[in-house]
Design an enzyme around this catalytic site. Structure first.
Site, short mmCIF file in Angstrom:
data_model
loop_
_atom_site.label_atom_id
_atom_site.label_comp_id
_atom_site.label_asym_id
_atom_site.label_seq_id
_atom_site.Cartn_x
_atom_site.Cartn_y
_atom_site.Cartn_z
N GLU A 194 0.83 -1.21 0.00
CA GLU A 194 0.00 0.00 0.00
C GLU A 194 0.86 1.26 0.00
O GLU A 194 0.70 2.15 0.85
CB GLU A 194 -0.98 -0.02 1.18
N GLU A 317 -5.13 -8.62 -0.44
CA GLU A 317 -5.99 -8.24 0.70
C GLU A 317 -7.41 -8.10 0.19
O GLU A 317 -7.68 -7.28 -0.69
CB GLU A 317 -5.52 -6.93 1.36
#
Length: 513
Positions: A194, A317
């Site tokens: 991220e 995710e």
């Protein structure tokens, strides 16, 4: 008059949405060669809440079966569903984790503050050696996420050397001093996490340059070729995917994608895990099914630069994210797991199966005690969630050949909004046995299903079902078996056609013998 016209318009819309009441379709079984990677069924274990500490890694005094401090009832449960890979140490935690703090004698390891998740102090007793011992016990492949956000190129390079080099070097010497002679040969390697957010708040262009730099020095040592996964997009950021594919595709094995289904659609109040009405259930499923759109559109961007589909889309995710359970640490992300979550899992895995030409790996968030967990623990107690049982029912798809299913589905309608009631995926295993997994999202209606097969000889359908009376039902420590699979006897053969009726709120797995 206007009100009458509006009423009639709504009535016509509602009638048209509900015109179809059954599923009819066709399964193509001839000349198929697209494999469903087992790594689609991967999992995620972050240093977050009670996933590692008080999850996998427990106090020496806890009265459960252990190998060292690794909790073995959890290991046994995950082995039973053929867990193919496990992602660690994060998540956001990965970009504040410095691997050298987690090696050597446990009593000499420095403590650290987990600034992302609850501000708790960790003693680093669970580090590289402990994680890889866990993977060995699980019989699974490790997927390690390296630190780009607060780390250095040298730090990541030396971690790879420590893990994978079998010759004479400072890092292999250090590994041997810490009790491990042979390299682990770790292949799956995440270069940051991220990076658009908690991993550094970078732009796509800046991260692409950083990925190229870090990936260059993450070396392939003899016997181990790294499968480098670039930190990919948040949800529908297609520009991020475009930039990474344009600038970095030649260095990556895969490009990640993160997406969470938020029941309410609002991060400020995501909704309860167990206390919700049909409208919120519907919005949860609508948001979960958006995964198909995201995978389709990100795949289209990747196709521009990689028409041969050499780069994997890695959805490392995913899951449903609700408010934490009342009275628990908000930074620990502990939520219950209802029948709704099982329907999210079944639908999402069907989506990944059907996109297995591009989706080669995925990781549910997370394995134990965090978000859409497979397993919940309370001291020496342990329970398996409805989501766990979906993975158990779907494990027959791992490494099987995808069988495309063409079908039409009735709509599930709430407040004049609709979504397809039924989703399906199918595969043929190495023994030639056909497996189908089906989900009925409709909260009230049985959905009849009729499927024809291309040139397939079969005589009997054997089924398993996961369902419950309400979408809010869940397994608790008082009732750990409230929701679990049962035999499904509602499938039959009519000529060459498979016929069955899917109960409301159900996940059904069918094997054709």
């Amino acid at each position: 008059m206007k009100k009458t016209i509006l009423f009639l318009s709504c009535l016509v819309l509602t009638l048209s949405l509900n015109a179809q009441t059954s599923v009819s379709g066709y399964v193509s079984t001839v000349n198929q060669n697209q494999q469903i990677s087992k790594h689609i069924y991967g999992h995620f274990s972050e240093h977050l809440g009670r996933c590692i500490y008080d999850g996998f890694w427990v106090d020496k005094s806890l009265n459960v079966k252990k190998e060292g401090r690794i909790r073995m009832d959890i290991v046994d449960a995950l082995k039973a569903i053929n867990i193919p890979n496990l992602r660690w140490p994060g998540g956001c935690f990965a970009d504040e984790y410095h691997w050298r703090d987690g090696i050597g004698a446990p009593n000499s390891r420095p403590k650290m503050v987990n600034t992302n998740w609850g501000g708790v102090t960790e003693d680093n007793s669970f580090g590289t050696h402990e994680f890889l011992e866990l993977c060995k016990l699980l019989g699974t492949e490790p997927y390690i996420s390296g630190n780009v956000g607060s780390g250095t190129v040298e730090e990541m390079s030396k971690w790879v050397e420590y893990l994978n080099f079998d010759g004479e070097s400072p890092m292999s010497k250090l590994r041997k001093e810490n009790g491990r002679t042979e390299p682990w040969k770790v292949s799956f390697w995440g270069v940051g996490n991220e990076s658009w957010g908690c991993g550094g708040n970078m732009t796509a262009e800046y991260y692409a340059d950083q990925f190229n730099r870090y990936a260059t020095y993450s070396r392939d040592y003899p016997g181990t070729k790294l499968k480098k996964v670039a930190g990919g997009a948040n949800s529908d950021d297609y520009n991020w995917t475009d930039v990474l594919m344009r600038k970095s595709r030649n260095q990556m094995w895969g490009l990640s994608l993160h997406y969470y289904a938020i029941p309410t659609g609002s991060w400020g109040n995501k909704g309860s895990a167990t206390d919700f009405e049909e409208q919120e259930y519907f919005s949860s499923m609508k948001n979960a099914l958006r995964m198909d759109e995201l995978v389709t559109k990100h795949s289209a961007v990747m196709d521009k630069y990689d028409p041969a589909k050499k780069v994997a889309l890695v959805v490392d995710e995913w899951g449903i994210w609700t408010n934490v359970e009342p009275g628990t640490n908000p930074g620990f992300l502990y939520q219950q797991n209802s029948l709704r979550d099982a329907l999210v899992a079944g639908s999402t895995l069907n989506i990944f199966n059907n996109h297995s030409d591009r989706v080669k790996m995925a990781n549910l968030a997370q394995t134990v005690n965090v978000l859409q967990a497979l397993i919940l623990t309370e001291k020496d107690k342990m329970l398996l969630t409805p989501t766990y049982w979906v993975f158990d029912m779907y494990k027959t798809h791992q490494e099987a050949t995808l069988l495309p299913v063409k079908f039409t589905s009735p709509n599930y309608v709430v407040n004049n909004k609709s979504l397809p009631s039924v989703n399906i995926s199918a595969s043929k295993d190495k023994n030639g046995v056909v497996h189908l997994t089906m989900v009925n999202l409709d909260a009230k209606n049985n959905i009849p299903v009729k499927l024809n097969f291309e040139d397939l000889n079969w005589s009997k359908a054997v089924g398993t079902i996961l369902t419950s009376a309400k979408f809010t039902d869940y397994n608790s420590f008082d009732q750990p078996n409230k929701i679990k699979p049962a035999a499904f006897n509602g499938a039959s053969k009519n000529g060459d056609q498979l016929q069955l009726s899917l109960p409301p709120l159900s996940v059904v797995a069918i094997t054709l013998n």
